[in-house]
Design an enzyme around this catalytic site. Structure first.
Site, short mmCIF file in Angstrom:
data_model
loop_
_atom_site.label_atom_id
_atom_site.label_comp_id
_atom_site.label_asym_id
_atom_site.label_seq_id
_atom_site.Cartn_x
_atom_site.Cartn_y
_atom_site.Cartn_z
N GLU A 288 0.85 -1.19 0.00
CA GLU A 288 0.00 0.00 0.00
C GLU A 288 0.88 1.24 0.00
O GLU A 288 1.82 1.34 0.79
CB GLU A 288 -0.92 0.03 1.23
N GLU A 338 -13.90 4.67 0.04
CA GLU A 338 -14.75 3.74 0.80
C GLU A 338 -15.41 4.50 1.95
O GLU A 338 -14.74 4.86 2.93
CB GLU A 338 -13.90 2.59 1.34
N LYS A 341 -15.30 2.93 5.83
CA LYS A 341 -14.09 2.57 6.55
C LYS A 341 -14.11 3.21 7.93
O LYS A 341 -14.69 4.27 8.14
CB LYS A 341 -12.85 3.05 5.79
N GLU A 349 -9.48 8.54 6.30
CA GLU A 349 -9.52 7.12 5.93
C GLU A 349 -10.49 6.80 4.81
O GLU A 349 -10.31 5.81 4.10
CB GLU A 349 -9.88 6.28 7.16
#
Length: 506
Positions: A288, A338, A341, A349
């Site tokens: 990542e 997202e 999250k 995030e």
């Protein structure tokens, strides 16, 4: 400005500060180019990979995402689970896949070889033989040794890794599929502020060596997640320029190795840690790396574009780091935003995607795979062009405003509201409207989701302004795992909760 209670849905799976490798000298080095052990595909598959997460209230249909991956030339994808519909959509795509095993499954896989064999059969063997999915890795856990987990997975990670490997051996897939454990960069640090001082964290050193030795014996790679943004987020004194790849930071010299950015220094600190413990040739995957676009004053489109484009340019042409000049094998974090999250690490995030929730590019980014920038998702269908806002002329001291906003934000996404965020310049009415609309869209624009004790009203005039976008949600898709009826059930449950909330606040 109001204070809203924000939700903490989802699972925390990305961050803690990587070792703070900076000061007057660039740190983190690695050893000479690796001798790849039965991992020819590491070098054979060029280009950049992407993390494809699924912690969203309204997922894009997997076939649309796969087409978007292919049209953007993204040849590798890293998943955090083994969702059937996602893997089915990758059928014959040619995209190299890393499937994931969540941390909450480690205990069962560690304690039962039969459970591991069943998991491999259902989530690896089946998709390779029946659906022709190009699965090349199994990620056993996700950052299981994070310091914040307080050792919860220390004693189950290795046994689970071993059992999954044995299951792959039994299925005769061990030459094609390799195991790995994606780890946060806090599993190593430097004792000297230079990369050459790198070693594994003292409290988990024995656990790390056990895993590293196992990876080496099985021709598997070490996977690490590196986040310069987190260092900037957690340390007000972090030198901003050192997070990027423009060469504007004061260079650090470590025994003749010169470092101009944190990524190289952090990566090479890991290389030194491996080398000191006798595993200097172990292949490394950057599982990542990325930069968020909202939810914090340093999470914005400009910095994200600068970082990700800088990283792509930095590794272009197969360039590596001072200690490992061989090609970098990396996965951008992440593909798509997202909205569910966990925000425990920070409001940013939910905003890591290079694409927004609907598959539209957020900024210009050349991955070096096409002749243009990012290519958006096609054939995305949206709900109606209507929004929920605060009813005009509502009294600012209405006692139902604060609880209504708190309720909306606790079940929807208000992370774009805050100091120096994309919606940070809204007035009080704008903040309230944003919260109402977020809840309304998440609940598929049901009329009852815009009531809020009579404070909400539906409008067909887009209330977006400047950098602040009032989104319209995409339509839910039907899938084997969660059909449209599942979304309807979820929506009705949320609406029932809203009804209960309103009755309790009358």
């Amino acid at each position: 400005m109001f204070n809203a209670v924000l939700a903490t849905n989802g699972t925390f799976f990305t961050l803690l500060p990587a070792p703070q490798i900076y000061s007057n000298v660039n740190r983190q080095t690695s050893s000479k180019p690796n001798k790849v052990i039965d991992l020819g595909h590491l070098e054979a598959v060029g280009g950049i990979g992407a993390n494809w997460g699924s912690q969203t209230s309204h997922n894009l249909p997997p076939d649309i995402v796969v087409r978007m991956l292919r049209e953007n030339g993204i040849q590798k994808v890293k998943l955090f689970d083994a969702d059937y519909d996602t893997l089915r959509a990758l059928d014959k795509s040619g995209i190299e896949v890393m499937v994931g095993i969540p941390n909450d499954m480690l205990s069962s896989l560690a304690s039962s070889s039969k459970a591991a064999e069943k998991w491999v059969s259902e989530n690896v063997s089946h998709h390779i033989t029946t659906n022709h999915v190009n699965i090349r890795y199994v990620a056993v856990g996700n950052e299981p040794f994070l310091a914040t987990y307080n050792g919860s997975f220390l004693r189950t990670t290795y046994p689970a890794l071993r059992n999954v490997q044995e299951a792959l051996n039994k299925a005769r897939l061990s030459n094609q599929v390799k195991v790995t454990v994606p780890l946060n960069a806090d599993v190593y640090s430097t004792s000297t502020t230079f990369p050459s001082g790198g070693d594994f964290r003292a409290d988990i050193h024995d656990f790390m060596i056990q895993i590293v030795q196992f990876l080496s014996e099985n021709g598997a790679p070490f996977t690490v997640n590196i986040y310069p943004f987190i260092s900037l987020y957690t340390d007000a004194n972090f030198p901003v320029e050192y997070a990027f790849f423009d060469g504007n930071a004061t260079p650090l010299n470590d025994g003749g190795m010169t470092y101009y950015n944190m990524f190289d220094a952090n990566h090479d600190t890991l290389v030194w840690a491996l080398q000191k413990n006798g595993f200097g040739n172990l292949p490394i995957i950057v599982g990542e790396i990325g930069w968020p676009t909202d939810g914090d004053r340093n999470a914005n489109l400009q910095y994200a574009q600068r970082f990700n484009q800088g990283f792509m340019t930095h590794i272009s042409g197969g360039k590596g780091t001072p200690m490992r000049p061989s090609p970098i094998n990396a996965y951008l974090f992440s593909l798509i935003d997202e909205d569910e999250k966990s925000i425990d690490p920070g409001n940013f995030e939910r905003h890591w995607g290079v694409f927004a929730y609907d598959g539209q590019p957020k900024y210009s980014l050349n991955l070096g795979t096409t002749n243009s920038g990012l290519i958006p998702a096609r054939n995305v269908t949206y709900l109606e062009n209507k929004w929920c806002i605060l009813k005009p002329n509502t009294k600012p001291d209405d006692p139902q405003i604060a609880p209504s906003v708190s309720y909306a934000c606790s079940l929807a996404d208000c992370t774009s509201l805050g100091y120096q965020t994309s919606c940070g310049s809204l007035d009080s009415a704008g903040n309230i409207s944003y919260a109402f609309n977020s809840y309304y869209q998440k609940n598929n624009q049901l009329d009852v989701a815009c009531k809020f004790s009579g404070l909400g009203t539906v409008t067909k005039v887009n209330p977006s302004t400047g950098s602040c976008q009032f989104h319209i949600m995409i339509r839910p898709y039907s899938s084997g795992a969660q059909p449209v009826s599942g979304y309807i059930g979820m929506t009705l449950a949320l609406v029932l909760g809203l009804t209960t909330f309103l009755l309790c606040n009358l």
